[in-house]
Write a protein that holds these residues in place. Structure first.
Motif, short mmCIF file in Angstrom:
data_model
loop_
_atom_site.label_atom_id
_atom_site.label_comp_id
_atom_site.label_asym_id
_atom_site.label_seq_id
_atom_site.Cartn_x
_atom_site.Cartn_y
_atom_site.Cartn_z
N GLN A 144 -36.68 -52.46 -2.13
CA GLN A 144 -36.74 -53.23 -3.37
C GLN A 144 -37.62 -54.46 -3.21
OE1 GLN A 144 -32.51 -53.55 -3.70
NE2 GLN A 144 -32.30 -51.74 -5.00
N GLY A 145 -37.53 -55.09 -2.04
CA GLY A 145 -38.38 -56.25 -1.77
C GLY A 145 -39.86 -55.90 -1.73
N ALA A 146 -40.15 -54.66 -1.39
CA ALA A 146 -41.54 -54.19 -1.34
C ALA A 146 -41.99 -53.58 -2.66
CB ALA A 146 -41.70 -53.17 -0.21
N GLY A 147 -41.11 -53.64 -3.67
CA GLY A 147 -41.46 -53.09 -4.97
C GLY A 147 -41.37 -51.58 -5.06
N LEU A 148 -40.64 -50.96 -4.12
CA LEU A 148 -40.47 -49.51 -4.12
C LEU A 148 -39.17 -49.14 -4.83
CD1 LEU A 148 -41.52 -48.88 -0.43
CD2 LEU A 148 -42.87 -48.35 -2.45
N PRO A 149 -39.16 -48.07 -5.61
CA PRO A 149 -37.97 -47.74 -6.41
C PRO A 149 -36.83 -47.19 -5.56
CG PRO A 149 -39.63 -46.03 -6.66
CD PRO A 149 -40.27 -47.12 -5.86
N VAL A 150 -35.62 -47.58 -5.92
CA VAL A 150 -34.40 -47.06 -5.29
C VAL A 150 -33.36 -46.86 -6.40
CG1 VAL A 150 -32.55 -47.45 -3.63
CG2 VAL A 150 -34.84 -48.28 -3.12
N THR A 151 -32.85 -45.65 -6.52
CA THR A 151 -31.75 -45.40 -7.44
C THR A 151 -30.46 -45.92 -6.80
OG1 THR A 151 -32.85 -43.40 -8.24
CG2 THR A 151 -30.49 -43.61 -8.69
N PRO A 152 -29.64 -46.70 -7.53
CA PRO A 152 -28.43 -47.27 -6.91
C PRO A 152 -27.55 -46.20 -6.29
CG PRO A 152 -28.83 -48.27 -9.05
CD PRO A 152 -29.82 -47.14 -8.93
N PHE A 153 -26.94 -46.55 -5.17
CA PHE A 153 -26.05 -45.63 -4.47
C PHE A 153 -24.74 -45.44 -5.24
CE2 PHE A 153 -28.31 -47.55 -0.72
CZ PHE A 153 -29.04 -46.42 -0.40
N ALA A 154 -24.16 -44.25 -5.11
CA ALA A 154 -22.85 -43.96 -5.69
C ALA A 154 -22.17 -42.95 -4.78
CB ALA A 154 -22.99 -43.40 -7.09
N PRO A 155 -20.83 -42.96 -4.70
CA PRO A 155 -20.14 -42.05 -3.79
C PRO A 155 -20.29 -40.59 -4.21
CG PRO A 155 -18.57 -43.26 -5.15
CD PRO A 155 -19.91 -43.87 -5.39
N ALA A 156 -20.42 -39.73 -3.22
CA ALA A 156 -20.44 -38.28 -3.42
C ALA A 156 -19.55 -37.66 -2.35
CB ALA A 156 -21.86 -37.73 -3.33
N ASN A 157 -19.01 -36.48 -2.64
CA ASN A 157 -18.07 -35.86 -1.71
C ASN A 157 -17.00 -36.85 -1.29
OD1 ASN A 157 -19.23 -33.12 -1.38
ND2 ASN A 157 -20.99 -34.27 -0.65
N ALA A 158 -16.38 -37.44 -2.28
CA ALA A 158 -15.41 -38.51 -2.05
C ALA A 158 -14.04 -38.11 -2.57
CB ALA A 158 -15.87 -39.80 -2.73
N GLY A 159 -13.02 -38.67 -1.96
CA GLY A 159 -11.66 -38.48 -2.45
C GLY A 159 -11.49 -39.13 -3.82
N LEU A 160 -10.45 -38.70 -4.52
CA LEU A 160 -10.16 -39.19 -5.87
C LEU A 160 -8.94 -40.10 -5.82
CD1 LEU A 160 -11.15 -38.77 -8.83
CD2 LEU A 160 -9.35 -37.04 -9.03
N CYS A 161 -9.03 -41.25 -6.44
CA CYS A 161 -7.92 -42.20 -6.45
C CYS A 161 -6.94 -41.84 -7.58
CB CYS A 161 -8.44 -43.62 -6.66
SG CYS A 161 -9.50 -44.22 -5.34
N VAL A 162 -5.67 -41.66 -7.21
CA VAL A 162 -4.60 -41.38 -8.18
C VAL A 162 -3.43 -42.31 -7.87
CG1 VAL A 162 -3.05 -39.64 -9.14
CG2 VAL A 162 -5.29 -38.95 -8.27
N ASP A 163 -2.93 -42.97 -8.89
CA ASP A 163 -1.78 -43.86 -8.71
C ASP A 163 -0.49 -43.04 -8.86
OD1 ASP A 163 -3.38 -46.11 -8.34
OD2 ASP A 163 -3.50 -46.50 -10.50
N TRP A 164 -0.01 -42.51 -7.75
CA TRP A 164 1.20 -41.68 -7.78
C TRP A 164 2.45 -42.51 -8.01
CZ3 TRP A 164 -0.77 -37.14 -8.15
CH2 TRP A 164 -1.74 -36.64 -7.30
N SER A 165 3.47 -41.88 -8.54
CA SER A 165 4.79 -42.49 -8.58
C SER A 165 5.45 -42.31 -7.21
CB SER A 165 5.65 -41.83 -9.65
OG SER A 165 6.03 -40.52 -9.24
N ALA A 166 6.55 -42.98 -7.00
CA ALA A 166 7.25 -42.89 -5.71
C ALA A 166 7.73 -41.46 -5.43
CB ALA A 166 8.43 -43.85 -5.70
N HIS A 167 7.89 -40.64 -6.46
CA HIS A 167 8.37 -39.27 -6.26
C HIS A 167 7.41 -38.43 -5.45
CE1 HIS A 167 11.65 -39.92 -9.08
NE2 HIS A 167 10.79 -40.39 -9.97
N MET A 168 6.14 -38.82 -5.39
CA MET A 168 5.14 -38.01 -4.70
C MET A 168 5.07 -38.29 -3.21
SD MET A 168 3.70 -35.78 -6.65
CE MET A 168 2.09 -35.39 -5.97
N LYS A 169 5.76 -39.30 -2.74
CA LYS A 169 5.64 -39.68 -1.34
C LYS A 169 5.97 -38.53 -0.40
CE LYS A 169 6.89 -43.32 1.92
NZ LYS A 169 7.65 -44.59 2.13
N ALA A 170 6.94 -37.71 -0.78
CA ALA A 170 7.34 -36.59 0.09
C ALA A 170 6.22 -35.56 0.23
CB ALA A 170 8.59 -35.92 -0.48
#
Length: 398
Positions: free
Chosen positions: A179-205
């Motif tokens: 970027q400092g040299a004026g060359l293009p870079v598409t912003p990074f984003a996660p791939a092949n990543a886990g998914l965040c889920v807010d489980w209830s306490a019932h899922m702990k088991a």
């Protein structure tokens, strides 16, 4: 002026060095870490998946929007050539039931040792703890244990990785230099990543329990495969191909009975259950695993009693999520150097003589051999193009 400089000692960089050395050019390879191939070795800890044995059209389709641009590179180094290459390094291979190809020893270390021995025998000059810090005109700047160095290679191949697993070397710091040299870079984003889920306490088991025999859907994407219920959500190869859609905010649904159509499932659920609980009824007539039943209860309680409605739910269970895991926890990344900024040989249009390969490029693919093959193929392509440029260059003035 030196011959070729390759910066980055992962699969793409090593393959570029291999191509240059094979063409008879001297190569200096530099890596910021104390040893080479660290992410490759980490990938091999769970079994080194080299490639995927399947028809080329199906293989190419897993590279999504980047498939047309990557077609020449993958055609030049398709799965069968990856297998021949690994066998040439003394690795005996086997193909699993899903088409995934592994060394019999499963680990990456024997292949890496053999590869480095081959490259050393061809005259590779390699340096570790050398970090690239940018350019000064035509000079390539390196920070080394002995201090700053200015190199003037005939060609440079950059294979610095993406921006995940920074501790293994792919820290993405090169993007700021571009970027400092004026060359293009598409912003990074996660791939092949886990998914965040807010489980209830019932899922702990269920934490650590696998979801098997299910299908995942998000947006226009679908995937059959296994995922694991974790304290932070869901992760696993069955889910990773959906990363582009999930990253864009698509809803996730899970087909808990992908091998049974809706009508047949409705008929099964309509069987009399007597005094059985609904959970037991599901276990017996649908054969849902404990993990699948827990997911169903977590995401859809209270369950509908009517068989058709319940069957529809089993075929498309909505799982509320809050997005993908953070970038550094992802197996790979989307984003990087746009393929449109490069010529047909993966050389930067705005910096002739500098080539880019591997995960620095803006492409993504699911796990299962596609990532590694893509890195190897683009490294080989860039290395061959760099070698051709060196061969065509006029001799230096004396």
């Amino acid at each position: 002026m030196m011959g070729a400089l390759v910066i980055g000692g992962g699969p793409a960089g090593l393959m570029a060095a291999d191509a240059l050395l094979s063409a008879g050019h001297p190569v200096v390879l530099a890596d910021a870490k104390p040893s080479l191939g660290r992410k490759l070795l980490m990938a091999g800890k769970s079994g080194l998946n080299l490639t995927k044995a399947e028809p080329f059209a199906a293989f190419l389709g897993n590279y999504g929007a980047a498939a047309p641009a990557l077609r020449p590179m993958l055609s030049a180094f398709p799965p069968e050539e990856v297998m021949h290459w690994a066998e040439g390094l003394g690795q005996t291979l086997f193909t699993g039931s899903t088409g995934r190809v592994f060394p019999h020893g499963m680990k990456a270390s024997p292949l890496l040792r053999a590869w480095l021995a081959r490259l050393d025998g061809m005259g590779l000059e390699r340096h570790t703890r050398w970090r690239w810090t940018g350019w000064d005109g035509e000079a390539v700047l390196m920070e080394t244990p002995e201090g700053a160095r200015r190199l003037t290679p005939g060609v440079t191949v950059l294979a610095l990785g993406g921006a995940s697993w920074a501790r293994l070397g792919s820290d993405g710091q090169w993007a700021a230099i571009f970027q400092g040299a004026g060359l293009p870079v598409t912003p990074f984003a996660p791939a092949n990543a886990g998914l965040c889920v807010d489980w209830s306490a019932h899922m702990k088991a269920q934490f650590g329990a696998p979801l098997k025999g299910v299908a995942f859907h998000a947006g226009d994407l679908a995937s059959r495969g296994e995922a694991v219920i974790s304290a932070r959500g869901l992760e696993g190869g069955g889910l990773y191909p959906l990363s582009p859609a999930l990253r864009a905010g698509a809803a996730l649904t899970v087909d808990l009975c992908p091998d049974v159509d809706l009508a047949a499932l409705t008929r099964r659920l309509a069987r009399p259950r007597g005094k059985q609980s609904l959970s037991n009824h599901l276990r017996k007539v649908v054969k849902l695993s404990p993990a699948a039943r827990a997911l169903l209860m977590e995401c859809a309680r209270p369950l509908p009693e009517e068989p058709a409605a319940l069957a529809a739910l089993l075929k498309a269970l909505p799982v509320q999520h809050v997005g993908l895991r953070p970038l550094d926890e992802a197996i790979s990344v989307a984003g990087g150097v746009p393929l449109g900024a490069l010529d047909a040989g993966l050389m930067l249009k705005d910096r002739p003589g500098t080539f880019v390969a591997g995960e620095m490029l803006d492409w993504e693919a699911p796990t299962g051999g596609y990532l590694l093959t893509g890195c190897l193929a683009t490294g080989l392509w860039a290395g061959r193009a760099a070698a051709a440029r060196l061969a065509a260059a006029p001799p230096p003035d004396h």
